[in-house]
Design an enzyme around this catalytic site. Structure first.
Site, PDB file in Angstrom:
ATOM      1  N   GLU A 412      64.592  40.907  25.751  1.00 56.85           N
ATOM      2  CA  GLU A 412      65.474  42.294  25.551  1.00 56.85           C
ATOM      3  C   GLU A 412      66.909  42.266  25.963  1.00 56.85           C
ATOM      4  OE1 GLU A 412      64.754  44.547  23.267  1.00 56.85           O
ATOM      5  OE2 GLU A 412      62.502  44.542  23.274  1.00 56.85           O
ATOM      6  N   GLU A 478      55.214  40.581  21.265  1.00 55.80           N
ATOM      7  CA  GLU A 478      54.581  42.047  21.338  1.00 55.80           C
ATOM      8  C   GLU A 478      54.210  42.720  20.474  1.00 55.80           C
ATOM      9  OE1 GLU A 478      57.291  44.383  23.750  1.00 55.80           O
ATOM     10  OE2 GLU A 478      57.964  42.372  24.927  1.00 55.80           O
TER      11      GLU A 478
HETATM   12  C1  IPT Z   1      59.335  46.480  24.374  1.00 51.22           C
HETATM   13  C2  IPT Z   1      59.750  45.693  25.746  1.00 51.22           C
HETATM   14  O1  IPT Z   1      60.009  44.405  25.261  1.00 51.22           O
HETATM   15  C3  IPT Z   1      58.528  45.809  26.563  1.00 51.22           C
HETATM   16  O2  IPT Z   1      58.842  45.329  27.933  1.00 51.22           O
HETATM   17  C4  IPT Z   1      58.109  46.948  26.811  1.00 51.22           C
HETATM   18  O3  IPT Z   1      59.148  47.864  27.354  1.00 51.22           O
HETATM   19  C5  IPT Z   1      57.690  47.680  25.393  1.00 51.22           C
HETATM   20  O4  IPT Z   1      58.959  47.513  24.590  1.00 51.22           O
HETATM   21  C6  IPT Z   1      57.321  48.952  25.558  1.00 51.22           C
HETATM   22  O5  IPT Z   1      56.276  49.524  26.240  1.00 51.22           O
HETATM   23  S1  IPT Z   1      61.108  46.762  23.849  1.00 51.22           S
HETATM   24  C7  IPT Z   1      60.986  48.042  22.867  1.00 51.22           C
HETATM   25  C8  IPT Z   1      62.269  48.908  22.819  1.00 51.22           C
HETATM   26  C9  IPT Z   1      60.498  47.696  21.516  1.00 51.22           C
END
Ligand code: IPT
Length: 952
Positions: A412, A478
């Site tokens: 990010e 993710e």
């Molecule tokens: C995404 C992040 O990469 C992760 O660290 C965590 O914050 C997650 O979201 C939320 O729990 S970033 C998000 C803006 C898609």
């Protein structure tokens, strides 16, 4: 060496000064004195207030702190949680003057036999920036909280003499701008500190290159000091720097993590290595290990312990690895920083594929800010040296781990030239591993294409267009945001990973809830953002793991285990069962299969099921042995065959008998219908089913029914009413979703009795359930009939009228009973199950206390629903589906108490038990950070019916 010391380094773009070049972490013959344990400690609220006395500190009035640890978890300052926002003004490289400064001091005696060795002081991790003094001499400073730093002390120390080591640690620094990961801000020396004696003529850095292809491999070990590589088990002995072929070697993979002990012998000492022969390659757009396509059934792992924060013990790390292995998880992304190096040793040993991620995130700048916004540090040349060095420090430290199959630049940060420079470093230094970076959204330079939180439809599009994004392998770095109740819909993703070769799985966000154990007035709970008085924070977004903070599995974890299990056991549609082996390299010869047959939830038979060994990727079909009941008669009670595959022998990560996979086949329906009955019930019988039995008689002597409630003999069932609200889950609590529901007034409906009286042989009550101020409502017709002594039938039909909302969170009836303690039911269990989180639910007969039926989400919310219940006994009351299956929820508090609770202790059991019998509930999804709930899991507002029988 001359290092001048003033505090300007705190806001310097540079990575450090006086730090030795990065190198591999080695198991070698260096002398070592651990500096873990008690240090004298002083915390100053700001740099200005930190006395300038580290040249000769008098620590007699200081406290004692334990290293490794975070000072906020040791009684100094307070933890703070933000996800994206910086908790200080974005004004790089500056940080607030109120910058807490922790001074650590201790003495140590240099061992007398260290004469002739280089003496090096090594820190494995200090958050966020620190300066080191030895006997008052400034030695250097470093940053990169989750990366090691080494300082040369040779000229400052003498064998047999005591030295005084002082470390000044700054909570905030220029480094904080590039360490904006979604986690608690926690400071201090949180990983080990060691004093090392590097022997002359001993290697200080080696690089293992071990490959594998079709039965043989190759090996080369580069070493900064030449020596001899010895792999006794393979009969190999050859000089460093030379590549040798290795005939007949066993490969390393996550499923079969074969390691060979090796040693590099040099004049000054040995380096011990554990070598895994494996080749990572991208072949026709598919990432392979040893020629096999990998499907990443992964998790994102932050380092976390509810008491220790990121200062983990080796036992904590082992716990994580064992939990993952037992769950069938095969991969871990070290979000978003290099983990403690011991964790990587465990991944090598137990078998987990690792995406090793650099300590880098700049989320709070925005991805690609345009002026007048400040440039993101990844675009700003002033940060380049630091960022490239961060990558270099990770790659050099970790390069010898066979478990690491992908390097990741960070998380990010948007895009920028500094990232390209980091990529180029990694690619040049280690061409054997592909490089990942998710925000390279157009795949300009990465080797693996990655997205996060993509909807299944969009994953399918990428799968169906294999040439897109340069034809790279695709992973979801993710997905499945596991915040609170959920994630839902995991099976849908997995089906796509199986369907499209380039869609190689993903990593659930995330492994563990970061709730910090806290107590107020003797009530213990897990704290989240805001609980420590933070001015800006992101609440319980820090609790979004598959595990609760104490590492017990949440229902989301149980669901993931089922979705990714290595065998698929289902009905084959011809009266037998089919077993598909989804392992990458293992056949099934290490497994024993058991079967259990249950009729109406009672075991009627069980035994060993002989299953031939199934090769990876193959499916075996089994004809059921004659001993297994085959009823195939729709009038018989439900008969289920459950087949489980267990480990025959103990492994390093689980005991013999550990369950690896399971499946259920319904036997009391014709063979052709079995597949659709496997593990679930037919839609026709589901909650919105249409067929109902007419009742001939009105309510008889055994019970009475009025709009206020019904009573069965002595048993009052109070406040029977329609229910359309659930305590919002984290995935419901999304503006577009929850706002529409609240605007429709679903959270505060009122009830009106329209009419009641005997009609067509039933006691019929018509009610209208509607929110204040609005003009829509649900008209419900409740027809109560006498079934038998102490037994009432209810046929409920519901018609929406007016401008009703498109969807509902739930549609059911709720009533109250005098407090009950235990519940028995036949339906789905043992854990909660919703329409899109039901993979792990088996059909069977269960019992639980009302307490056990509550899932302890860190922020309380809707939980504990069991869809497709056939019957339930709630204390003295029996509820039966006739035949509409229902969703069951039982609690000793109201939905509104659940909804307003912030932490577990806010929920106090009342004298009343609240029972909800749902026609249906909306699915769960993962919209808290992910796609909207798919339409197929929504609950549209529409006419609906429910038929149940209440008995004493
Ligand atoms: C995404 C992040 O990469 C992760 O660290 C965590 O914050 C997650 O979201 C939320 O729990 S970033 C998000 C803006 C898609």
């Amino acid at each position: 060496m001359s290092v001048t010391y003033d505090h300007s380094y705190v806001e310097d773009f540079a990575p450090g000064a006086g730090v030795l070049p990065p190198r591999a972490r080695l198991d070698d013959d260096s002398g070592r004195v651990s500096l873990d344990g008690d240090w004298r400690f002083r915390l100053s609220p700001s740099l200005a207030e930190a006395p300038d006395d580290l040249k000769d500190p008098d620590t007699s009035s200081w406290d004692t702190i334990s290293v490794p640890g975070h000072w906020q978890l040791s009684g100094y300052g307070a933890p703070a949680y933000t996800n994206i926002d910086y908790p200080f003004p974005v004004d790089p490289p500056y940080v607030p003057s109120g910058n807490p400064t922790g001074d650590y001091v201790r003495t140590v005696t240099i061992p007398a036999d260290w004469d002739g060795s280089r003496v090096v002081l090594r820190f494995e991790g200090v958050d966020s920036r620190f300066a080191v003094f030895v006997d008052g001499n400034p030695v250097g400073w470093s940053s990169g909280s989750r990366l090691p730093s080494e300082f040369e002390l040779t000229d400052l120390v003498a064998p047999g003499k005591e030295i005084k080591v002082a470390v000044r640690v700054h909570q905030w620094s220029a480094g904080s701008y590039v360490e904006d990961q979604d986690m608690w801000w926690l400071s201090g020396i949180f990983r080990e500190v060691n004093l090392l004696a590097l022997k002359p003529a001993a290697p200080t850095d080696v690089f293992v290159h071990a490959t594998y292809s079709e039965g043989s491999g190759s090996l080369k070990v580069d070493s900064d000091v030449p020596g001899t590589v010895v792999v006794a088990e393979l009969g190999l002995e050859f000089p460093t720097g030379f590549e040798v072929p290795v005939a007949a070697v066993e490969p390393w993979s996550a499923e079969s993590p074969r390691l060979y002990d090796a040693v590099v012998r040099a004049e000054g000492g040995d380096v011990r290595l554990r070598i895994g022969f494996r080749t990572v390659a991208i072949v026709d757009g598919v990432l392979t290990v040893n020629g096999n396509r990998v499907l990443f059934n992964g998790v994102n792992r932050h380092e976390f312990h509810p008491d220790r924060g990121r200062a983990l013990t080796e036992q904590d790390m082992l716990d994580d690895v064992l939990i993952m292995k037992r769950a069938g998880i095969n991969a871990v992304r070290t979000s978003h920083y290099p983990p403690h190096p011991h964790f990587l040793d465990l991944c090598d040993e137990y078998g987990l594929y690792v995406v090793d991620e650099c300590d880098l995130e700049t989320h709070g700048f925005g991805y690609e800010p345009e002026p007048p916004k400040l440039p993101n540090p990844v675009m700003d040349p002033r940060w380049r040296d630091d960022l490239v060095l961060r990558m270099r420090r990770m790659v050099e430290r970790d390069k010898n781990h066979p478990s690491i199959v992908i390097w990741s630049l960070g998380n990010e940060c948007g895009m920028g030239e500094n990232l390209r420079a980091m990529y180029e470093f990694a690619h040049d230094r280690d061409p054997s591993r592909p490089v990942h970076y998710e925000r390279d959204t157009e795949a300009e330079f990465v080797d693996v294409y990655s997205q996060m939180y993509t909807s299944p439809e969009d994953v399918a599009k990428i799968g169906a267009d294999p040439a897109s994004y340069r034809g790279l392998p695709f992973i979801l770095c993710e997905y499945g945001h596991a915040m609170g109740n959920g994630p839902g819909g995991l099976s849908d993703y997995h089906a796509l990973f199986e369907q499209y070769p380039r869609c190689q799985g993903g990593f659930i966000w995330e492994f563990i809830d970061h709730g910090l154990r806290t107590s107020v007035d003797g009530n213990e709970f897990y704290a989240y953002g805001g609980d420590f008085g933070e001015e800006i924070h992101d609440g319980n977004f820090v609790c979004d793991g598959l595990l609760f903070p104490d590492r017990t599995p949440s229902p989301g974890m149980l669901e993931y285990i089922k979705v990714i299990e290595p065998l698929v056991i289902t009905a084959d549609g011809n009266g037998g069962i089919s077993i598909t082996n989804r392992y990458e390299v293992l056949d099934t010869s290490h497994l024993t299969f058991q079967s259990v047959t249950e009729v109406a939830g009672e075991v009627v038979g069980s035994g060993n099921l002989p299953v031939p060994s199934i090769a990876p990727g193959e499916t075996a079909t089994l004809v059921l042995p004659p001993g297994i009941v085959k009823q195939q008669d729709a009038n018989q009670p439900e008969t289920w065959l459950t087949v489980t595959a267990e480990l025959t022998e103990a492994t390093t990560w689980a005991e013999a008998g550990h369950r690896i996979a399971w499946g259920q086949v319904r036997l009391d329906v014709p063979a052709a219908d079995q597949a659709r009955h496997a593990g679930s019930t037919s839609e026709a019988e589901g909650a919105s089913g249409e067929a109902r039995h007419a009742r001939a008689e009105a309510v008889g002597e055994g019970g009475t029914a009025t709009a206020a409630g019904i009573s069965l003999g002595e048993l009052p069932i109070r406040n029977l009413r329609l229910d359309v609200w659930r305590a919002q889950t984290d995935n419901d609590a999304i503006p577009g979703v929850t706002d529409a529901w609240r605007e429709a007034g679903l959270h505060r409906v009122q009830h009106r009795v329209v009419s009641e009286g005997v009609k067509d042989g039933a006691w019929e009550v018509v009610t209208r359930t509607a929110p204040p101020a609005l003009q829509w409502g649900l008209v419900a017709t409740w027809r109560f009939t006498h079934v038998a002594e102490g037994s009432l039938g209810l046929d409920l039909s519901i018609e929406p009228e007016g401008q009703f909302p498109a969807t509902l969170p739930r549609l059911g009836i709720t009533f109250e009973l005098p407090r009950v303690d235990t519940v028995e039911w036949f339906g789905t269990g043992p854990s909660e199950a919703y329409v899109d989180t039901r993979a792990a639910a088996a059909v069977g007969k269960y019992s639980a206390t009302v307490d056990e039926l509550q899932t302890p989400y860190v922020r309380p919310q809707e939980n504990g629903h069991h869809l497709d219940t056939r019957w339930a006994v709630v204390g003295p009351l029996r509820i039966e589906a006739t035949p509409t299956l229902f969703g069951l929820t039982v609690r000793n508090w109201t939905t509104s108490a659940l909804e307003s609770a912030k932490h577990a202790p806010d929920l106090v059991a009342t004298d009343t038990t609240y029972v909800t019998v749902d026609l249906a509930q909306a699915g769960i999804g993962s919209n808290s950070c992910g796609p909207a709930l798919p339409d197929k899991y929504k609950l549209p507002t529409a006419p609906a019916t429910l038929s149940v029988k209440f008995s004493r």
